[in-house]
Design a protein around this motif. Structure first.
Motif, PDB file in Angstrom:
ATOM      1  N   ARG A 229      85.684 -53.013  31.730  1.00  0.00           N
ATOM      2  CA  ARG A 229      85.934 -53.077  33.172  1.00  0.00           C
ATOM      3  C   ARG A 229      87.298 -52.492  33.521  1.00  0.00           C
ATOM      4  N   GLU A 230      88.291 -52.649  32.644  1.00  0.00           N
ATOM      5  CA  GLU A 230      89.625 -52.122  32.927  1.00  0.00           C
ATOM      6  C   GLU A 230      89.631 -50.602  32.902  1.00  0.00           C
ATOM      7  N   VAL A 231      88.847 -50.010  32.009  1.00  0.00           N
ATOM      8  CA  VAL A 231      88.862 -48.559  31.830  1.00  0.00           C
ATOM      9  C   VAL A 231      88.036 -47.849  32.902  1.00  0.00           C
ATOM     10  N   GLN A 232      86.997 -48.503  33.421  1.00  0.00           N
ATOM     11  CA  GLN A 232      86.115 -47.852  34.387  1.00  0.00           C
ATOM     12  C   GLN A 232      86.852 -47.269  35.593  1.00  0.00           C
ATOM     13  N   PRO A 233      87.690 -48.043  36.296  1.00  0.00           N
ATOM     14  CA  PRO A 233      88.370 -47.461  37.476  1.00  0.00           C
ATOM     15  C   PRO A 233      89.378 -46.370  37.109  1.00  0.00           C
ATOM     16  N   ILE A 234      89.942 -46.431  35.905  1.00  0.00           N
ATOM     17  CA  ILE A 234      90.888 -45.401  35.496  1.00  0.00           C
ATOM     18  C   ILE A 234      90.162 -44.084  35.262  1.00  0.00           C
ATOM     19  N   ILE A 235      89.015 -44.141  34.612  1.00  0.00           N
ATOM     20  CA  ILE A 235      88.242 -42.917  34.381  1.00  0.00           C
ATOM     21  C   ILE A 235      87.784 -42.324  35.702  1.00  0.00           C
ATOM     22  N   ARG A 236      87.361 -43.165  36.625  1.00  0.00           N
ATOM     23  CA  ARG A 236      86.940 -42.649  37.937  1.00  0.00           C
ATOM     24  C   ARG A 236      88.121 -41.995  38.667  1.00  0.00           C
ATOM     25  N   ALA A 237      89.314 -42.582  38.521  1.00  0.00           N
ATOM     26  CA  ALA A 237      90.491 -42.012  39.182  1.00  0.00           C
ATOM     27  C   ALA A 237      90.903 -40.697  38.541  1.00  0.00           C
ATOM     28  N   MET A 238      90.563 -40.491  37.271  1.00  0.00           N
ATOM     29  CA  MET A 238      90.908 -39.263  36.572  1.00  0.00           C
ATOM     30  C   MET A 238      89.889 -38.152  36.800  1.00  0.00           C
ATOM     31  N   ALA A 239      88.770 -38.474  37.445  1.00  0.00           N
ATOM     32  CA  ALA A 239      87.666 -37.518  37.562  1.00  0.00           C
ATOM     33  C   ALA A 239      88.051 -36.292  38.383  1.00  0.00           C
ATOM     34  N   ILE A 240      87.564 -35.134  37.933  1.00  0.00           N
ATOM     35  CA  ILE A 240      87.689 -33.909  38.697  1.00  0.00           C
ATOM     36  C   ILE A 240      86.644 -33.940  39.807  1.00  0.00           C
ATOM     37  N   PRO A 241      86.992 -33.614  41.061  1.00  0.00           N
ATOM     38  CA  PRO A 241      85.996 -33.606  42.136  1.00  0.00           C
ATOM     39  C   PRO A 241      84.779 -32.759  41.764  1.00  0.00           C
ATOM     40  N   ALA A 242      83.600 -33.310  42.031  1.00  0.00           N
ATOM     41  CA  ALA A 242      82.354 -32.622  41.696  1.00  0.00           C
ATOM     42  C   ALA A 242      81.302 -32.982  42.727  1.00  0.00           C
ATOM     43  N   PRO A 243      80.259 -32.161  42.875  1.00  0.00           N
ATOM     44  CA  PRO A 243      79.164 -32.508  43.786  1.00  0.00           C
ATOM     45  C   PRO A 243      78.571 -33.870  43.447  1.00  0.00           C
ATOM     46  N   GLU A 244      78.113 -34.598  44.463  1.00  0.00           N
ATOM     47  CA  GLU A 244      77.600 -35.949  44.262  1.00  0.00           C
ATOM     48  C   GLU A 244      76.463 -35.979  43.258  1.00  0.00           C
ATOM     49  N   SER A 245      75.618 -34.929  43.253  1.00  0.00           N
ATOM     50  CA  SER A 245      74.485 -34.891  42.339  1.00  0.00           C
ATOM     51  C   SER A 245      74.929 -34.883  40.881  1.00  0.00           C
ATOM     52  N   THR A 249      75.996 -38.780  37.372  1.00  0.00           N
ATOM     53  CA  THR A 249      75.581 -38.813  35.968  1.00  0.00           C
ATOM     54  C   THR A 249      76.692 -38.413  35.004  1.00  0.00           C
ATOM     55  N   THR A 250      77.687 -37.652  35.463  1.00  0.00           N
ATOM     56  CA  THR A 250      78.748 -37.176  34.571  1.00  0.00           C
ATOM     57  C   THR A 250      80.090 -37.178  35.287  1.00  0.00           C
ATOM     58  N   ILE A 251      81.106 -37.715  34.604  1.00  0.00           N
ATOM     59  CA  ILE A 251      82.477 -37.658  35.096  1.00  0.00           C
ATOM     60  C   ILE A 251      83.250 -36.701  34.198  1.00  0.00           C
ATOM     61  N   THR A 252      83.879 -35.705  34.798  1.00  0.00           N
ATOM     62  CA  THR A 252      84.656 -34.729  34.041  1.00  0.00           C
ATOM     63  C   THR A 252      86.147 -35.004  34.212  1.00  0.00           C
ATOM     64  N   CYS A 253      86.839 -35.180  33.094  1.00  0.00           N
ATOM     65  CA  CYS A 253      88.282 -35.417  33.100  1.00  0.00           C
ATOM     66  C   CYS A 253      88.957 -34.287  32.324  1.00  0.00           C
ATOM     67  N   ILE A 254      89.900 -33.623  32.951  1.00  0.00           N
ATOM     68  CA  ILE A 254      90.611 -32.518  32.314  1.00  0.00           C
ATOM     69  C   ILE A 254      92.114 -32.781  32.387  1.00  0.00           C
ATOM     70  N   ILE A 255      92.763 -32.683  31.228  1.00  0.00           N
ATOM     71  CA  ILE A 255      94.218 -32.780  31.152  1.00  0.00           C
ATOM     72  C   ILE A 255      94.736 -31.501  30.520  1.00  0.00           C
ATOM     73  N   SER A 256      95.674 -30.869  31.179  1.00  0.00           N
ATOM     74  CA  SER A 256      96.260 -29.633  30.656  1.00  0.00           C
ATOM     75  C   SER A 256      97.727 -29.857  30.348  1.00  0.00           C
ATOM     76  N   GLN A 257      98.101 -29.568  29.106  1.00  0.00           N
ATOM     77  CA  GLN A 257      99.498 -29.647  28.718  1.00  0.00           C
ATOM     78  C   GLN A 257     100.167 -28.280  28.744  1.00  0.00           C
ATOM     79  N   VAL A 258      99.433 -27.275  29.198  1.00  0.00           N
ATOM     80  CA  VAL A 258      99.994 -25.945  29.393  1.00  0.00           C
ATOM     81  C   VAL A 258     100.165 -25.724  30.888  1.00  0.00           C
TER      82      VAL A 258
END
Length: 340
Positions: A229-245, A249-258
């Motif tokens: 439960r603690e991780v769920q809202p963090i992953i949602r907050a990290m999500a890249i905006p995507a179409p609702e469809s 089903t999929t949350i995309t999280c991208i971190i760039s260190q460059v």
């Protein structure tokens, strides 16, 4: 299975029995899995898959709050079946409330959401201070809103199926209710094979002055499984905006260190900080317990093990972090030691 549906499938009627076994039936042709309308065959599995309407067998489904596969049906966790960690929603108490189920009340602009239950997210101190709350599909979402603490109550813990609450949640919509799969992608700015620490630590705390900078060191992984439960809202907050469809089903999280484009810098910094803070909280909470367990093992002398257990070591392992606790007995070869 009813007598009528059995006759429709050309099967003999049998007396149903309660069983703890679960069978997963996949129908397909000889070459690959296929859609039903492309399947040819007369097997009982094919006939069973085509049964519809009142011929469909009726099942009574039950599951444990600690079921390892509950995440396949709904985004609940075993923590939702335990007593909540607090009784009231206090301002600026993200450490306690992150992921806790809360009931919305007294909303004026969104009165349609009063009585709905969401999952509490991050605290935003600006203005009068609000919590980010995620409303799931089975509660009228999916959507994320900012809510004052005075408009939130701690939701009661979920009970087992006898209460009827779980059936209501599962039957509320045909849309997917489980937590989406997570596609996690990281662009490293250094050679991960030459840096110290695990990949998790290298993502959370990238080296400030790497010995060798790289531009195309890319790691990607996809995860679908239980999410606390603690991780769920963090992953949602990290999500890249995507179409609702897609986001259902999929949350995309991208971190760039460059280096990234100026327009993407703020979002990238936010995701990096969210991930780093999450890793730190997890380590601070779990490291003392793990160290104590490891130390307790090293305090056991080999002579003690041999005197008490003889040639073979019989371990009775109880995982008491789950409810009910899980107990297993293991026979271990004497040449294998957990100390090493």
């Amino acid at each position: 299975m009813t007598e009528k549906s059995s006759q429709h499938m050309g099967l003999e009627m049998s007396t149903p029995r309660i069983s703890n076994k679960v069978y997963h039936v996949i129908t397909g042709n000889n070459n690959r899995y296929a859609a039903l309308d492309n399947i040819e065959g007369t097997s009982w599995a094919h006939k069973f898959a085509l049964v519809t309407g009142n011929l469909m067998p009726q099942f009574s489904v039950d599951f444990s709050p600690c079921s390892p596969t509950i995440h396949n049906m709904i985004d609940l966790t075993h923590e939702d079946f335990l007593e909540p960690p607090c009784e009231i929603v206090s301002p600026n108490d993200e450490v306690t409330l992150l992921g806790v189920r809360v009931t919305l009340t007294g909303l004026m602009s969104r009165s349609d959401l009063n009585g709905k239950i969401g999952r509490c997210g991050r605290w935003f101190p600006s203005g009068n201070g609000r919590y980010e709350v995620y409303i799931p599909i089975y509660e009228g979402g999916p959507l994320t809103i900012s809510v004052k603490p005075s408009n939130l109550n701690i939701a009661p813990r979920l009970k087992t199926l006898e209460s009827g609450e779980i059936q209501r949640l599962l039957s509320s919509s045909q849309l997917p209710k489980r937590f989406p799969s997570v596609c996690f992608s990281v662009l490293f700015g250094h050679d991960t094979t030459k840096a110290k620490g695990s990949l998790v630590n290298q993502i959370a705390n990238p080296p400030e002055n790497p010995h060798e900078k790289v531009q195309n060191n890319h790691m990607m992984d996809t995860y679908h499984g239980p999410v606390s439960r603690e991780v769920q809202p963090i992953i949602r907050a990290m999500a890249i905006p995507a179409p609702e469809s897609i986001s259902k089903t999929t949350i995309t999280c991208i971190i760039s260190q460059v280096e990234v484009k100026a327009s993407a810098q703020a979002g990238n910094r936010k995701r990096q900080k969210l991930y780093a803070d999450l890793v730190k909280r997890q380590k601070d909470r779990k490291t003392p317990r793990i160290k104590e367990f490891e130390n307790s093992l090293t305090r056991i002398a080999d002579s003690t093990v041999m005197n008490k257990c003889g040639k073979w070591l019989k371990l009775k392992v109880q995982i008491d972090g789950s409810i009910p606790a899980i107990t297993r007995e293991l026979l271990v070869d004497p040449d294998i030691t957990m100390q090493s």
